[in-house]
Enzyme design. Sequence first.
Site, PDB file in Angstrom:
ATOM      1  N   PHE A  47       0.805  -1.217   0.000  1.00  0.00           N
ATOM      2  CA  PHE A  47       0.000   0.000   0.000  1.00  0.00           C
ATOM      3  C   PHE A  47       0.844   1.276   0.000  1.00  0.00           C
ATOM      4  O   PHE A  47       0.469   2.278   0.595  1.00  0.00           O
ATOM      5  CB  PHE A  47      -0.966  -0.001   1.190  1.00  0.00           C
ATOM      6  N   CYS A  48       1.992   1.219  -0.669  1.00  0.00           N
ATOM      7  CA  CYS A  48       2.897   2.382  -0.743  1.00  0.00           C
ATOM      8  C   CYS A  48       3.265   2.880   0.650  1.00  0.00           C
ATOM      9  O   CYS A  48       3.385   4.090   0.887  1.00  0.00           O
ATOM     10  CB  CYS A  48       2.267   3.513  -1.556  1.00  0.00           C
ATOM     11  N   ASN A  49       3.446   1.951   1.582  1.00  0.00           N
ATOM     12  CA  ASN A  49       3.829   2.314   2.951  1.00  0.00           C
ATOM     13  C   ASN A  49       4.776   1.232   3.472  1.00  0.00           C
ATOM     14  O   ASN A  49       4.388   0.363   4.262  1.00  0.00           O
ATOM     15  CB  ASN A  49       2.592   2.439   3.841  1.00  0.00           C
TER      16      ASN A  49
END
Length: 838
Positions: free
Chosen positions: A414-416
């Site tokens: 999740f781009c984290n």
Amino acid sequence: MDFQKLCTFETFKQVWSHYGHGDNFEDVIEREFTRIKGITYLDHAATTLYPESLLRDYCQDISRNVYGNPHSYNPSSRLTHDTVERVRYRVLQHFNTIPEEYSVIFTSGCTAALKLVAESFPWRPQTESEAGSHFCYLTDSHTSVVGIRGLTSARGVVALPVSPQEVENKAKDEAQGEDAICQTPHLFCYPAQSNFSGRKYPLSHVKGIQARRLYPACNHRGRWFVLLDAASHVSCSPLNLQDCPADFIPISFYKMFGFPTGLGALLVRNDAAGILKKTYFGGGTAAAYLSGEDYYVHAANISDRFEDGTVSFLDIIAVNHSFEALNRITGGMHNIQQHTFGLARYTYMLLSSLCHGNRRPVAQMYTEGQFESPSTQGAILNFNLMDSHGQIIGYSQVDRMASLYNIHVRTGCFCNTGACQSFLGITSQQMKRNLQAGHVCGDNIDLVDGQPTGSVRVSFGYMSTFEDCQKFLNFVAECFVEKPVTVDQVRLEKLKTATAASHGLNEDPPIKVTNGEICKVDEKEKPTEAVLRGFGQRASNSHKKAYTLTNIYIYPIKSCGAHEVHNWPVGQQGLLYDRGWMVVNGNSVCLSQKRAPRLCLIRPQVHLPSNKLLLQASGMDTISVPLENNTQMHTSHQVCQSKVCGDRVETVDCGDEAASWLSDFLGQPCRLIRQSPDFTREIKTRPSGAATPTSLSLVNEAQYLMINRASAELIQKLMSSRQDDSEGDELLDTQNVISRFRANLVIAGVEPFEEDNWSHLIIGNTQFMVTGQCGRCQMVGVNQETGTKTKEPLMSLSAYRAGKVTFGVYLTHQLPEGSNTTSVLSAGSLIQPEPHSS
């Protein structure tokens, strides 16, 4: 208690009293979101959905009014200018602030807003006489925040990642106050809500950093500014800038409204705007400039100064209608927060209490706390599912099965990366090793050495319903739980009585929930699926038949019907003419049976004597296209670019006659294209031991797909035993099951799934290398005879393989280097397999 009894609205109301936005909630949702009927959409953290009335009102507005360029001064332009300014005020009003305190700068999205701050902030490198700026960010931050580091590092600015625990654990007892002597600017960035776990970070951190009480501001002299990443938070929660006067707040409107996309904003506190320094200046940003000398004076208005060129004014006008629709349907953000949190809390309680028949938990939850309050937790759940042995089921397998049930979730990191590493326990060295193993952000490699590379995220929006929760929970129980489905009653009761008071997480240290409790099981219940696993446990004996190739299929047009052959040439890319053509829609995007199941009713046939590909379908005249490209085709038909499984391919259009035939049959504009003979596409990962590159046709992964008849028979028997629970799905015979898996080669005389353990094989005189197992998706649910969709056989495959939805193996052939000799495969040929050495 029976799991099904817990999946009731009465149980939900016991858990949370707030549901909907009024007495006619269900009627409003049915009226405004007719397009999602039959879909369980649970990816609102990525983008929420727009109501249909929003588009109607917006289209009516721009159809009746003339909106000109706001940089002109004619009546249509003034109308645009005034409307845009009205929307700016509406944005500020939504966040409880006024134009005297904040300015709204429209951008293309939250990421562009972050980039604007990064490029305009007055970073100071360290010198002998003065300390340099610090760029500090919470490790639980989106990639677009961490990416600021790329700019600051090049300018000699210290980048300092800060863990969530350090902010308060290393804080000072008293505020340090503004430093009158040292005015070095520093920037601290943190999310109001984690896009990974939904954890809400204290908005009080804003003032704590500005006053230099909290870490890291308390340890470094200078002037501290706070960037509050509000993109995830504002989708379902109110944000009051009177309580948390952050200096910079980036947002994206599609996360709030679903429409328009490609538009965001940076809210800038006017007191902080003066420090931002631009270098580039575009149209509309200058008060005056000279082209003949280096003279430029920026616009006095903050918004004008930073909006280079003409803003996307029609999208901004759409934001006005978005606010109107949101308030009309929901009554405001407080109602949305209460509704979505209740759905998330209920789903969390049941999912985290769900157990296999052997008392092991089904889900590994990634959360801080236990969903006590909407002030500390958003409407996001993050988790991985586990089998009955406690092993993680890869998120790609979950995603494939969810798609079969028309349940839309998000998977990955999740781009984290920071939160992903923290919750999943992935070290930085492991992250680097995963990259070396071929895993990159956004792919479907979900396990490396048995360890997860990401997880599954479920998120809710204001149009989410209790039925969405119910369908999701039943899906997990049906597909991933070893029966009997049981519930950890002790844990569930604890969660039911957990206080929803807003002080819950602020007074107690955060607890990372790992779901380790033992479940209470009714010993009278017996597993139902375990017995079925006996289908695959054949005792080996000396009378086992030799391994043989029973069937050969080619699929001349990708996703269309099969053409069975008995003897067939092997070309450089696999079986000659296999998947050499494909059908694309009006936007030149490849069509598959997932979205156009009628493709399977098209029966292409390769006629070698006439050098033609015949297109045949019931009710249609047969037409043909040439098998080989020629010079005339190159000059008369367009060469175009397309994509297959993310790979760019160069293709040649096959002409208007084929396009018209396909468009008539499929009921939408289509064209037939084939891979250009001058274009070479190579397999992404060269098989170990392969001497030369392996070239591909328009296949997804490899040159050949091979399945085992015994495996198909096993799945068919399992389907028969599950027929009572199949919701009326037709009972498939073995041949129908085989046809759904769309293999090139079908073999017999093998134990079920024995082929998974092979590394090489010889069929006739041709050598093959096994390159991997084939992960299955909802496309195998399409009946290849009728074009209808069912949940089988994917459901039974998942049940038998404990969530692992692989069936069949990929092969590449090993032709002698430089060989022009064409070998031939024949049905009935003997097979000599070679198992893996392990």
